[in-house]
Write an enzyme that holds these catalytic residues in place. Structure first.
Site: not given
Length: 815
Positions: A679, A683
């Site tokens: 994750d 980003k």
């Protein structure tokens, strides 16, 4: 004196006739000397026309005739006392008998002439006006029924007769001199020729009757009483925000009426123009409302335009070819031909090269116009100097109107910007030299969207409306609904913004309501009224509604919605998303989505992809737009990992801290989804791409937090067992940090186009040293922020802050 004209809806029922007579009585008792002009009861003229056509085709008309009779007789029974009813019944029965005899004749001949049709439809006004005059007579004995066909004289152009002004003036003045002590109820719409044959004045004829009488008798005002509050800024059936205009000039009213405003008909105003008599549009059912005052001067106003009008259905004919270039008299020949054949041209536009002419006509005239042009220019077409005329159907005209347009720069820009942003293609444009009107031809399917979009663009004192379709009703979606509901009044009063959630879907149910879903009860409405969820149907339904200022919100973590993004942009719908998948997939998709959004003039906002509600994406974009150059970006963008390392100290084991984080809801059900760093990688990938680097996910150097044994465990339980087994690995890392008086951080870095994410031990000179709790932090080192980097810090996870980030993106759509 004053002319009071009442339309069909105003005399359409017993209740409305009572309202009419209340207005008339008030005017009469105040000494205004009213003269009342009346239309047929609503629906009666159409029924009379239908019966005439039915009779000519050998069909029965008795049922419709009985319906008209009942309509009038019911009013008499309701409003005239029993002892006075018989004379009125008798007179109307004579009228109905005459109608039946005429229809029987048409039925026998199977032929309907315009002259016969005029005679038949004239009974609508004669019946209603006689009836209302007799109802009035009960309270006002001076009431007098006047058949205008005896006083308005015309030529024999049946269906749309032209008035003999001189003779009509003599007869009307004579009528008034003889009966100026009477309250006259005059039939609208009807007249007669020199032989006494009944004629009609065409569309809007009753208004015309009122204007003729008003002009001849030098009335102080002509009041047109209808069922709306004057002339509005747009059609209220399409534009819910339309509002009444207090003052219009004759020219403005004429322009609005010509382009579809049905409240008044342009020829009505010509007699008033000549005498500068004001025309007032009033509402029979709200008589205390001032209405719209139409006068010679426009009056002072801050409005850039007065109104937006439209013609719902129009056809365009395109004529092009080299034979038109430099050919003097070509346009004159073309339009003389159309005028001679009674084909009305609504709008004309010609290319500056003189190579083509485009003009709009009513759809029923299009084929005939094409045939006439082909015959007239047969030689030019055969010589290939002209291309055969082409017809385009299913089009509409939208026009903005106002005298202030001449003094206000940027009118065209504002119009075309609002149309372009909403994906409305303009087929043709026309602007008069007076600059009172700009007209555009658009697709009929886009008319409603265009009217609403343009109305929002020009009337700044109104609230802009965003129509929202929300996908996902989990923590973020449901929290967003609460925030939108609580801030609704604030947005209206402070931001002039109304947000209507008109579509909601989750994995099970979907719900639509174009008036806006009640966000206080959305969950029960979705459950009780929703249909089975289908994402493809949800998206297609959203596109099909064709709403202006439309926004699709993706509050899911699913891969499926991103496959629809490009098609949504192509439908000129903006997207706000907290879903990272579209932006962190293949770079080609990332690039395509931005290019598609830019091409269609819509917004793509995803602030919450990186730091929940923190302004990270926006700050980066602002730096790039302002010409700054990114030297380095460092970041901690996982609230879960941040929490774990901030609490991994003293006697706490890594196992204990991860367990605690999961218990508090900071981690996914399988903590490796967070601790694996994927994750975080997404980003950083998004930031790198927004900084201008065309990199793929595999280009990111993703350092591991967990030993291989933990990552490969075959279940969550096994993972925790391996975490215990690897305790010495983590303790060694903690001890190293303690001995060096440093802290452990999982840091992402972008420098020279290379993205890396790794576990680092940093000292108190590092900006990330003091990070606490589950906060995120990002540091921008740029050419301008070289000595002291620009730092953004705050909570980077949680439903409240993420929903707030989505909310902020939504508010900025179209800003």
């Amino acid at each position: 004196m004053k002319i009071l004209k009442f339309g069909g809806t105003s005399v359409g029922s017993a209740a409305s006739i009572k309202a009419v007579l209340s207005i008339v009585k008030k005017s009469y008792n105040s000494g205004e000397q009213p003269l009342v002009v009346l239309s047929a009861m609503s629906g009666v003229t159409n029924l009379l026309c239908k019966m005439a056509i039915d009779a000519s085709e050998g069909k029965s008309f008795q049922e419709d005739l009985a319906l008209i009779e009942t309509k009038h007789f019911d009013v008499i029974k309701a409003l005239i006392v029993v002892r006075h009813q018989n004379p009125v019944f008798t007179k109307l029965k004579l009228f109905f008998n005459e109608i039946e005899e005429l229809l029987q004749g048409i039925y026998a001949l199977r032929e309907l002439s315009e002259q016969s049709k005029d005679l038949i439809v004239s009974y609508g006004e004669r019946c209603s006006t006689f009836m209302v005059s007799k109802i009035s007579e009960q309270d006002l004995e001076a009431s007098l029924f006047v058949d205008a066909s005896h006083y308005i004289k015309t030529d024999s152009h049946f269906g749309h007769a032209h008035v003999n002004d001189q003779l009509t003036e003599q007869l009307v003045k004579s009528l008034y001199l003889t009966n100026n002590d009477k309250l006259m109820f005059v039939t609208g719409f009807i007249a007669s020729n020199e032989n006494g044959r009944m004629t009609t004045l065409g569309r809007g004829g009753s208004d015309y009757t009122a204007a003729i009488f008003g002009s001849i008798l030098n009335a102080t005002a002509i009041e047109i009483w209808t069922d709306v509050n004057g002339m509005l800024t747009a059609d209220p059936r399409i534009v819910k925000k339309a509002f009444s205009l207090p003052v219009l000039s004759y020219t403005e009213a004429m322009e609005l009426s010509y382009f579809g405003a049905k409240v008044i008909y342009p020829p009505t105003m010509i007699p008033a123009f000549l005498k500068k008599i004001p025309i007032v549009i009033r509402n029979t059912f709200e008589p205390d409302f001032a209405g719209t005052f139409i006068q010679f001067e426009s009056g002072k106003t801050t409005l850039p335009i007065k109104g937006i009008s439209s013609i719902g259905e129009i056809s365009v004919i395109n004529l092009s070819g080299s034979g038109m270039i430099g050919k003097s008299g070509f346009s004159g020949r073309l339009f003389t031909l159309l005028a001679r054949e009674q084909i009305n041209v609504v709008l004309i536009t010609q290319s500056s090269s003189e190579h083509s002419i485009t003009f709009a006509v009513n759809p029923e005239d299009a084929l005939r116009a094409k045939s006439l042009i082909e015959n007239e220019f047969e030689l030019e077409i055969q010589a290939n100097k002209l291309i055969n005329p082409e017809i385009e159907n299913d089009l509409s005209v939208l026009a903005i109107v106002g005298e202030n347009m001449k003094k206000t720069p940027g009118m065209s820009g504002r119009l075309f910007s609002s149309l372009g942003r909403n994906g409305i293609n303009v087929r043709a444009i026309a602007q008069g030299s007076s600059e009172y009107n700009i007209s555009v031809i658009i697709s009929k399917n886009d008319l409603s969207k265009a009217l609403n979009a343009v109305h929002d663009a020009f009337f700044a004192e109104l609230k802009k409306t965003l129509y929202v379709f929300n996908l996902g009703t989990g923590n973020i979606g449901s929290t967003l609904f609460k925030q939108l509901e609580s801030q609704y009044d604030f947005l209206l009063s402070k931001n002039d913004l109304e947000i209507k959630v008109v579509g909601i879907s989750n994995s099970k149910k979907m719900l639509f309501n174009l008036d806006g879903i009640d966000l206080a009860n959305w969950d029960s409405e979705l459950l009780e009224q929703g249909e089975d969820a289908d994402l493809a149907v949800f998206v297609e339904r959203m596109k099909g509604f064709n709403l202006p200022n439309c926004v699709f919100i993706d509050n899911t973590a699913s891969r499926l919605p991103s496959s629809y993004y490009e098609g949504i942009f192509q439908s000129n719908i903006s997207i706000v998303t907290c879903n990272k998948i579209a932006n962190s997939g293949k770079y080609e998709q990332y690039k395509t989505l931005r290019e598609t959004a830019h091409k269609h003039g819509v917004d793509f906002f995803y602030e919450t992809n990186v730091g929940a509600g923190l302004p990270i994406v926006r700050v980066l974009k602002d730096l790039m737009l302002s010409g700054d150059r990114i030297v380095k970006i460092e970041a901690i963008l996982s609230g879960t990992i941040s929490y774990i390392f901030n609490n991994f100290k003293d006697e706490a084991s890594f196992y204990d801290v991860v367990k605690q984080a999961q218990a508090l809801g900071y981690t996914e059900p399988d903590p490796r989804d967070d601790l694996g760093g994927v994750d975080f990688m997404r980003k950083m990938l998004i930031l790198a791409r927004d900084a201008g680097y065309p990199i793929e996910a595999e280009d990111v150097n993703l350092g591991a937090i967990l030993p291989e044994t933990c990552l490969k465990a075959d279940s969550v339980e096994s993972f925790y067992e391996e975490l215990k087994n690897e305790n010495s690995y983590f303790e060694a890392l903690k001890e190293k940090a303690r001995l060096e008086n440093k802290v452990i951080r999982y840091i992402g870095k972008l420098e020279d186009g290379i993205v890396s994410i790794s576990v680092q031990i940093v000292d108190d000179k590092h900006p990330f040293y003091a990070l606490s709790g589950s906060d995120n932090i990002i540091s921008f080192t740029t050419e301008r922020y070289k000595e002291r980097p620009l730092v953004v810090k705050g909570p980077g996870a949680g439903a409240e802050v993420t929903a707030a980030g989505v909310f902020a993106d939504l508010v900025n759509v179209g800003a």
